[in-house]
Motif scaffolding. Sequence first.
Motif, PDB file in Angstrom:
ATOM      1  N   MET A   1     -18.925 -19.851   5.311  1.00 24.33           N
ATOM      2  CA  MET A   1     -19.995 -20.038   4.333  1.00 24.33           C
ATOM      3  C   MET A   1     -21.316 -19.418   4.788  1.00 24.33           C
ATOM      4  SD  MET A   1     -19.662 -23.769   2.625  1.00 24.33           S
ATOM      5  CE  MET A   1     -18.541 -23.994   1.276  1.00 24.33           C
ATOM      6  N   GLU A  47     -17.251 -24.552   6.097  1.00 27.09           N
ATOM      7  CA  GLU A  47     -17.308 -25.620   5.099  1.00 27.09           C
ATOM      8  C   GLU A  47     -17.146 -26.983   5.769  1.00 27.09           C
ATOM      9  OE1 GLU A  47     -15.078 -26.906   0.907  1.00 27.09           O
ATOM     10  OE2 GLU A  47     -14.278 -25.294   2.158  1.00 27.09           O
ATOM     11  N   VAL A  81     -24.915 -15.902   3.202  1.00 27.02           N
ATOM     12  CA  VAL A  81     -24.736 -17.317   2.884  1.00 27.02           C
ATOM     13  C   VAL A  81     -24.010 -17.378   1.548  1.00 27.02           C
ATOM     14  CG1 VAL A  81     -25.860 -19.528   2.446  1.00 27.02           C
ATOM     15  CG2 VAL A  81     -26.839 -17.950   4.130  1.00 27.02           C
ATOM     16  N   LEU A  82     -22.800 -17.889   1.552  1.00 31.08           N
ATOM     17  CA  LEU A  82     -21.964 -17.941   0.354  1.00 31.08           C
ATOM     18  C   LEU A  82     -21.726 -16.543  -0.225  1.00 31.08           C
ATOM     19  CD1 LEU A  82     -23.656 -21.045  -1.290  1.00 31.08           C
ATOM     20  CD2 LEU A  82     -21.411 -20.999  -0.197  1.00 31.08           C
ATOM     21  N   ARG A  96     -26.921 -22.634  -5.512  1.00 28.70           N
ATOM     22  CA  ARG A  96     -25.824 -23.230  -4.735  1.00 28.70           C
ATOM     23  C   ARG A  96     -26.257 -23.682  -3.346  1.00 28.70           C
ATOM     24  NH1 ARG A  96     -21.177 -18.861  -4.997  1.00 28.70           N
ATOM     25  NH2 ARG A  96     -19.955 -20.541  -4.045  1.00 28.70           N
ATOM     26  N   ARG A 174     -23.503 -26.098  -2.158  1.00 22.36           N
ATOM     27  CA  ARG A 174     -22.433 -25.849  -1.196  1.00 22.36           C
ATOM     28  C   ARG A 174     -22.975 -25.666   0.222  1.00 22.36           C
ATOM     29  NH1 ARG A 174     -19.190 -28.129  -1.749  1.00 22.36           N
ATOM     30  NH2 ARG A 174     -17.681 -26.873  -0.610  1.00 22.36           N
ATOM     31  N   VAL A 175     -24.274 -25.350   0.340  1.00 24.25           N
ATOM     32  CA  VAL A 175     -24.918 -25.214   1.644  1.00 24.25           C
ATOM     33  C   VAL A 175     -26.216 -26.005   1.609  1.00 24.25           C
ATOM     34  CG1 VAL A 175     -26.043 -23.634   3.260  1.00 24.25           C
ATOM     35  CG2 VAL A 175     -23.927 -22.946   2.128  1.00 24.25           C
ATOM     36  N   PRO A 206     -20.103 -29.910   2.122  1.00 28.00           N
ATOM     37  CA  PRO A 206     -20.988 -28.749   2.210  1.00 28.00           C
ATOM     38  C   PRO A 206     -21.145 -28.307   3.672  1.00 28.00           C
ATOM     39  CG  PRO A 206     -22.308 -30.724   2.112  1.00 28.00           C
ATOM     40  CD  PRO A 206     -20.865 -31.172   2.006  1.00 28.00           C
ATOM     41  N   ALA A 207     -21.570 -27.071   3.864  1.00 29.96           N
ATOM     42  CA  ALA A 207     -21.993 -26.627   5.189  1.00 29.96           C
ATOM     43  C   ALA A 207     -23.451 -27.045   5.370  1.00 29.96           C
ATOM     44  CB  ALA A 207     -21.865 -25.113   5.305  1.00 29.96           C
TER      45      ALA A 207
END
Length: 331
Positions: A1, A47, A81-82, A96, A174-175, A206-207
């Motif tokens: 991620m 992740e 990142v992502l 995100r 997600r982060v 999430p990371a």
Amino acid sequence: MIRVRELSKSYTVHTKEPGLWGSVRGLFRRRKVVKEAVRRVSLDVGEGEIVGLVGPNGAGKTTLVKMLAGIIHPTSGDAEVLGFRPWERDNRFRSRIALIMGQKAQLWWDLPAADCFLLLQEIYRIPQSEFATTLDYLSTLLEVREHLTTPIRRLSLGERMKMELIAALLHRPRVVFLDEPTIGLDLSAQRAMRDFLLQYRRDYHPAMILTSHYMEDIERLCERIVIIRDGAFVYDGPLASVVERYADHKVITAHLRKGELPPRPVPALEALARIMECTELLVRVQVARGGVPAAAAALLEHYPVADLAIEEPDIGTIIERIFRERREEAR
């Protein structure tokens, strides 16, 4: 991620010579000094992973987090990142991630949190059903449902920080970047914040990158830490390995039964360990990791031990030792 390769950030700082003459010269000709805030760092975060970023003030922690959140541009190197370069600020990227800074607020002071959250729902275009479910989950987990209609200015610091967390996580990022999230909070609020972050990670995976000066935050939340000093990484690996690698001793504390034996160091124990404290009620010794069984046996044999505790050195003390050794190596 999160993928970082040889990332650097430099600033040009204007300085002046000391004294009155230096001040006069500085009016016409200032000296420029290039400061490397972050120096060629590389990092991968997967992740569901929480990575603790540890270092003294000015080490480059916040600068690194701001680059990964897209707030500032790097001088050199690359990061993803992502799948996005953060500083390009693609809306798909910004929708995100979340950045939570303990020293900065994003909510409106005079509005209730519920109204702020409705505005954020529109900004992130969160469907109503998802918004209601997420808000109910977060406010219940943080125990602030009864405060949602209270103006932000009337909330305590701990309650405001919980509302900031809800605002940052409403869109299910997600982060998540956490920059000193527990700063200024009392012990109860800090504990609640840590418990919440652990539960949120279990539920949403999430990371996370966490910076903190509170070692309890790092020990409770992170299995992996990155130690940074003067913009460069000193260590990147499991938290448990820091202790094994840099702490060559343990501390044994023996609580004694009162009045059964006058306190005195015995030769058998002095040969195995360094006596840190010896009183009528307590004996504390420092012993090499490999000598713990023999030292513990000597304590049990020669003292009326009521209770025995074997402790690892405090993680904060270990990190201070690492910094001290690096300073000496640089001289």
